[in-house]
Motif scaffolding. Structure first.
Motif, PDB file in Angstrom:
ATOM      1  N   ALA A 425     110.635   6.920  91.549  1.00 14.87           N
ATOM      2  CA  ALA A 425     110.175   6.984  92.934  1.00 14.87           C
ATOM      3  C   ALA A 425     108.818   6.297  93.025  1.00 14.87           C
ATOM      4  O   ALA A 425     107.986   6.417  92.127  1.00 14.87           O
ATOM      5  N   VAL A 426     108.602   5.555  94.113  1.00 17.33           N
ATOM      6  CA  VAL A 426     107.321   4.870  94.300  1.00 17.33           C
ATOM      7  C   VAL A 426     106.900   5.051  95.753  1.00 17.33           C
ATOM      8  O   VAL A 426     107.720   4.955  96.665  1.00 17.33           O
ATOM      9  N   GLU A 438     106.160  -2.272 101.005  1.00 14.63           N
ATOM     10  CA  GLU A 438     107.510  -2.654 101.439  1.00 14.63           C
ATOM     11  C   GLU A 438     107.742  -4.151 101.263  1.00 14.63           C
ATOM     12  O   GLU A 438     108.797  -4.579 100.795  1.00 14.63           O
ATOM     13  N   GLU A 439     106.747  -4.964 101.622  1.00 13.34           N
ATOM     14  CA  GLU A 439     106.874  -6.415 101.507  1.00 13.34           C
ATOM     15  C   GLU A 439     106.945  -6.839 100.031  1.00 13.34           C
ATOM     16  O   GLU A 439     107.743  -7.704  99.651  1.00 13.34           O
ATOM     17  N   ALA A 440     106.109  -6.212  99.171  1.00 17.17           N
ATOM     18  CA  ALA A 440     106.099  -6.547  97.741  1.00 17.17           C
ATOM     19  C   ALA A 440     107.428  -6.188  97.088  1.00 17.17           C
ATOM     20  O   ALA A 440     107.975  -6.974  96.301  1.00 17.17           O
ATOM     21  N   LEU A 441     107.978  -5.012  97.427  1.00 17.10           N
ATOM     22  CA  LEU A 441     109.270  -4.594  96.866  1.00 17.10           C
ATOM     23  C   LEU A 441     110.387  -5.523  97.331  1.00 17.10           C
ATOM     24  O   LEU A 441     111.299  -5.851  96.563  1.00 17.10           O
ATOM     25  N   VAL A 453     116.024  -1.812  95.396  1.00 20.08           N
ATOM     26  CA  VAL A 453     115.146  -0.929  96.173  1.00 20.08           C
ATOM     27  C   VAL A 453     115.993  -0.200  97.213  1.00 20.08           C
ATOM     28  O   VAL A 453     116.787  -0.815  97.922  1.00 20.08           O
ATOM     29  N   SER A 454     115.847   1.126  97.272  1.00 24.11           N
ATOM     30  CA  SER A 454     116.601   1.915  98.248  1.00 24.11           C
ATOM     31  C   SER A 454     115.729   3.071  98.733  1.00 24.11           C
ATOM     32  O   SER A 454     114.664   3.338  98.177  1.00 24.11           O
ATOM     33  N   VAL A 455     116.190   3.744  99.787  1.00 25.26           N
ATOM     34  CA  VAL A 455     115.463   4.903 100.322  1.00 25.26           C
ATOM     35  C   VAL A 455     116.369   6.123 100.213  1.00 25.26           C
ATOM     36  O   VAL A 455     117.527   6.086 100.638  1.00 25.26           O
ATOM     37  N   THR A 459     115.072  12.823 100.952  1.00 22.20           N
ATOM     38  CA  THR A 459     113.623  12.988 100.768  1.00 22.20           C
ATOM     39  C   THR A 459     112.814  11.910 101.477  1.00 22.20           C
ATOM     40  O   THR A 459     111.611  12.084 101.685  1.00 22.20           O
ATOM     41  N   GLY A 460     113.466  10.782 101.809  1.00 28.74           N
ATOM     42  CA  GLY A 460     112.737   9.674 102.429  1.00 28.74           C
ATOM     43  C   GLY A 460     111.936   8.856 101.435  1.00 28.74           C
ATOM     44  O   GLY A 460     111.215   7.936 101.810  1.00 28.74           O
ATOM     45  N   GLN A 461     112.047   9.198 100.132  1.00 24.48           N
ATOM     46  CA  GLN A 461     111.305   8.464  99.104  1.00 24.48           C
ATOM     47  C   GLN A 461     111.903   7.076  98.878  1.00 24.48           C
ATOM     48  O   GLN A 461     113.118   6.879  98.965  1.00 24.48           O
ATOM     49  N   THR A 462     111.029   6.124  98.549  1.00 27.15           N
ATOM     50  CA  THR A 462     111.486   4.797  98.146  1.00 27.15           C
ATOM     51  C   THR A 462     111.814   4.831  96.663  1.00 27.15           C
ATOM     52  O   THR A 462     110.997   5.283  95.843  1.00 27.15           O
ATOM     53  N   ILE A 463     113.018   4.370  96.314  1.00 27.07           N
ATOM     54  CA  ILE A 463     113.492   4.414  94.928  1.00 27.07           C
ATOM     55  C   ILE A 463     113.567   2.989  94.377  1.00 27.07           C
ATOM     56  O   ILE A 463     114.186   2.117  94.980  1.00 27.07           O
ATOM     57  N   LEU A 464     112.934   2.766  93.231  1.00 29.18           N
ATOM     58  CA  LEU A 464     112.962   1.470  92.549  1.00 29.18           C
ATOM     59  C   LEU A 464     113.834   1.612  91.303  1.00 29.18           C
ATOM     60  O   LEU A 464     113.538   2.421  90.420  1.00 29.18           O
ATOM     61  N   SER A 465     114.934   0.857  91.252  1.00 30.62           N
ATOM     62  CA  SER A 465     115.872   0.956  90.129  1.00 30.62           C
ATOM     63  C   SER A 465     115.830  -0.315  89.298  1.00 30.62           C
ATOM     64  O   SER A 465     115.610  -1.416  89.820  1.00 30.62           O
ATOM     65  N   GLY A 466     116.079  -0.175  87.982  1.00 27.16           N
ATOM     66  CA  GLY A 466     116.058  -1.325  87.082  1.00 27.16           C
ATOM     67  C   GLY A 466     116.873  -1.093  85.832  1.00 27.16           C
ATOM     68  O   GLY A 466     117.641  -0.133  85.731  1.00 27.16           O
TER      69      GLY A 466
END
Length: 705
Positions: A425-426, A438-441, A453-455, A459-466
């Motif tokens: 989460a970020v 948001e722009e960088a992601l 990248v998903s929400v 929870t409304g959290q931004t999720i960064l997957s890799g």
């Protein structure tokens, strides 16, 4: 001014001149396991070919291709770098690719657009796990290869064993083109089996190649090796077979031509040796690139789809054909903005021209065209068929997009990215950072198809997957350094998936009054399991004649997709599942709305999936552990505690190799653990090996969280 055709003396046409130029292009990649010496080899290739004026060194942090701050700090390659240089009159586009499994998409998308590759193998480590992965990727894309067995100066170097492993583990028809003179600290040069001369590398950085007679103690070995080379190539090349069977003398030129035909045809893999760090043997690889690897002409025409009809469309490697190109990579540049790395397959891509994107169905304008020199660029007017360069100025273009002539549209096969296996989460540290984050992601996701990248809906959290811990670490580091975004970052978590293991059917009736209007739909959905690794499939398999609006069929399909994306056990996406609408009904046409059909499809899907024995899937990793024999017990005990399964064990010299499989969830912090168990003497490499059903105990533990 026109040239003459060498064979007939007739003036050359523009078309034949273009073909001559195409025949002198080589698009190659350097591929290997991590730490095999890819970047060091590439740096020597660039130096000897005149593309750089000094020899870059990974340890000194001054390499041309590893230009990112993170690459120089860590001594690893993260992003593929493209450089143009020349050798023996050939224009060579070189791409140095990463060896770490977290950045495997960089290798995949590079091989997608390359014609040939140099496989680098460590003379001590031999064929390692990631070597096998990149080799399979090259097989998949039909890329011809030559091999460089590097680090012949290292203690424990064994050229013969590595060649044997290339044949055995990779199934490649490896033909030895050079023999090492000496081993480890006595390594001083090679015997070239084509010319039957000994080659020494003199000067400050081995730039002077000095040929001499083969040492007396190696003459018999060299003659036997040359005979074996001729015999092996004759089995793969008819023209050489005729000379060989007739008992005639096989000249240097005859053998060279036969090796080229067999290599381009994928029938043999020429093997060379040397030490890139000690500046020995690299020029032979450059010769091999020019002599043996294919040009765009040798690769022949490619095929795409007509965006309107779906018909198969050919595109020849011809500068006079309609333009078609593939964007295989996107990178951000501090000076010119976003660079779109592009391989032109046919026609000419010109500065200032309009191109068509079949995915967006929009016209784009090419503002600039660049030749690439790793982190520097040279502006050009056009890039012709068969060549690689970068575009500046296009807007709605992503990795894998085709750019083509609007009057002759074609959609080339897209680059497919593997599913992410880890996420975190970020969130922005302040409200002022929200838009910047948001722009960088968005830019990171556009550059890297494995960065997702998903929400989170709950929870409304931004999720960064890799693709792993290192991948996520690099992405977060780039957010802070490159994009200057301050963010709070959660700890990495494993990306689980959901699936079903049986077949079930359910129906749902949606009947509500919303906004003063009745919404009604009854939808029947069947779900079933698919073979592991097949992903998901959605279909509407029932007569549609009673539908008042054809769009309602799309709504049912969208409903199934929504259900698959949100899962039913713990909101993880579902995979290896087939979902199909098998029936529906309406009461009156006015109440058959998009909302009703979409919602009924989602709810029917969820009910069916709950009845089809749902399970959680976890990512499994393949491990190769190298440890001294006296620490095998501790390593095996630790593996068992991590739910690992040992596949096999082999002794290589004084090192025990353990091949095993273990869940990714159990491998967090494994590098620290294995160093502690072995007093710093063991090492490991891992790569994804698919997904398996999560055991009941771990499933209950995960769901209770």
């Amino acid at each position: 001014m026109t040239g003459n055709n060498e064979k007939t003396g007739a003036p050359k046409t523009a078309q034949s001149a273009d073909a001559d130029a195409l025949a002198l292009i080589r698009n190659i990649g350097v591929i290997a396991h991590i730490d095999a010496g890819k970047t060091t080899t590439t740096e020597r290739i660039l130096f000897y070919a005149g593309a750089s004026h000094r020899v870059g060194n990974v340890d000194d942090g001054n390499t041309v291709t590893d230009w990112m701050v993170q690459e120089r700090e860590r001594g690893i390659t993260i992003t593929s770098a493209a450089i143009t240089c020349s050798w023996l009159g050939h224009s060579v586009n070189v791409i140095d690719t990463p060896g770490h499994v977290d950045f495997t998409i960089e290798v995949e998308r590079s091989l997608r657009v390359l014609d040939g590759a140099v496989g680098v193998f460590c003379a001590v480590g031999g064929v390692q796990p990631q070597s096998e992965t990149v080799w399979r990727q090259a097989d998949k894309h039909g890329v011809a290869r030559v091999v460089f067995v590097n680090k012949m100066d290292r203690m424990g170097a064994d050229f013969d064993r590595v060649v044997s492993e290339i044949r055995g583990k990779l199934g490649a028809n490896a033909v030895v083109m050079a023999l090492p003179i000496g081993r480890a600290e006595t390594f001083r040069g090679v015997v070239d089996l084509l010319t039957m001369r000994a080659l020494a590398y003199e000067g400050g950085v081995g730039e002077a190649v000095v040929a001499s007679d083969i040492p007396a103690d190696m003459r018999v070995e060299a003659e036997l090796a040359r005979a074996a080379l001729v015999e092996a190539v004759a089995e793969a090349d008819e023209a050489l077979a005729d000379v060989f069977l007739a008992g005639g003398e096989v000249s240097e030129e005859t053998l060279k031509g036969a090796v080229r035909r067999a290599t381009v045809g994928g029938k043999v893999v020429p093997v060379f040796c040397g030490s890139a760090l000690k500046n020995k043997g690299v020029q032979s690889i450059l010769d091999a690139v020019a002599w043996y690897l294919p040009s765009p002409l040798d690769r022949g025409e490619i095929f795409g789809e007509d965006p309107k009809t779906g018909a198969r469309v050919p595109r020849a490697a011809d500068a006079s054909a309609p333009m078609s190109a593939l964007v295989f990579k996107i990178a951000s540049d501090a000076y010119v903005g976003r660079l779109f790395f592009t391989r032109v397959y046919s026609g000419r891509l010109k500065k200032g021209a309009n191109v068509w994107n079949p995915r967006t169905r929009k016209r784009e304008r090419v503002m600039k065209l660049l030749r690439l020199q790793a982190d520097s660029q040279k502006e050009v007017e056009e890039i012709s068929a068969g060549d690689i360069g970068a575009i500046v100025g296009v807007k709605e273009v992503t990795t894998g997009d085709t750019l083509c002539a609007e009057n002759a549209p074609v959609a080339l096969e897209r680059i497919t990215a593997p599913d992410p296996v880890m996420f975190l989460a970020v969130e922005p540290k302040s409200r002022a950072d929200k838009e910047k984050l948001e722009e960088a992601l968005k830019l990171l996701a556009a550059e890297d198809p494995t960065c997702v990248v998903s929400v989170d809906g709950e929870t409304g959290q931004t999720i960064l997957s890799g693709m792993g811990e290192l991948h996520l670490e690099i992405l977060v580091d780039r957010l802070r350094r490159e994009f200057r975004v301050e963010a709070n970052v959660g700890r990495p978590m494993v990306s689980y998936y959901e699936t079903v293991t049986a077949t079930a059917k359910a129906e749902y009736v949606f009947d509500r009054d919303l906004g003063g209007r009745r919404h009604y739909a009854r939808v029947v959905v069947e779900v079933s399991s698919r073979e592991r690794g097949r992903g998901h499939a959605v279909s509407v398999d029932c007569p549609l004649r009673d539908l008042p609006d054809p769009k309602l069929a799309e709504c049912m399909g969208q409903g199934l997709t929504d259900g698959i994306m949100t899962g039913i056990l713990a909101r993880y996406p579902m995979t290896d599942i087939a979902a199909r609408v098998t029936g529906f009904s309406i009461e009156e046409p006015e109440s058959a709305t998009e909302v009703a059909f979409r919602t009924a499809a989602v709810m029917a899907f969820r009910d069916a999936a709950k009845s089809a024995a749902p399970e959680l899937l976890e990512p499994i990793m393949s491990l190769e552990i190298a440890t001294p024999p006296d620490h095998v017990g501790e390593v095996m005990g630790d593996l068992n505690g991590r739910r690992g399964n040992v596949r096999d064990m082999t002794l290589r010299g004084d090192t025990q190799l353990i091949r095993a499989r273990a869940p990714l969830a159990e491998l967090f912090g494994y590098s620290t653990a294995i160093r502690s168990l072995s007093r710093g003497r063991a090492s490991y490499a891992m790569e994804p090996d698919g997904f398996e059903v999560l055991p009941r105990a771990q499933r209950e533990q995960l769901l209770s969280r």
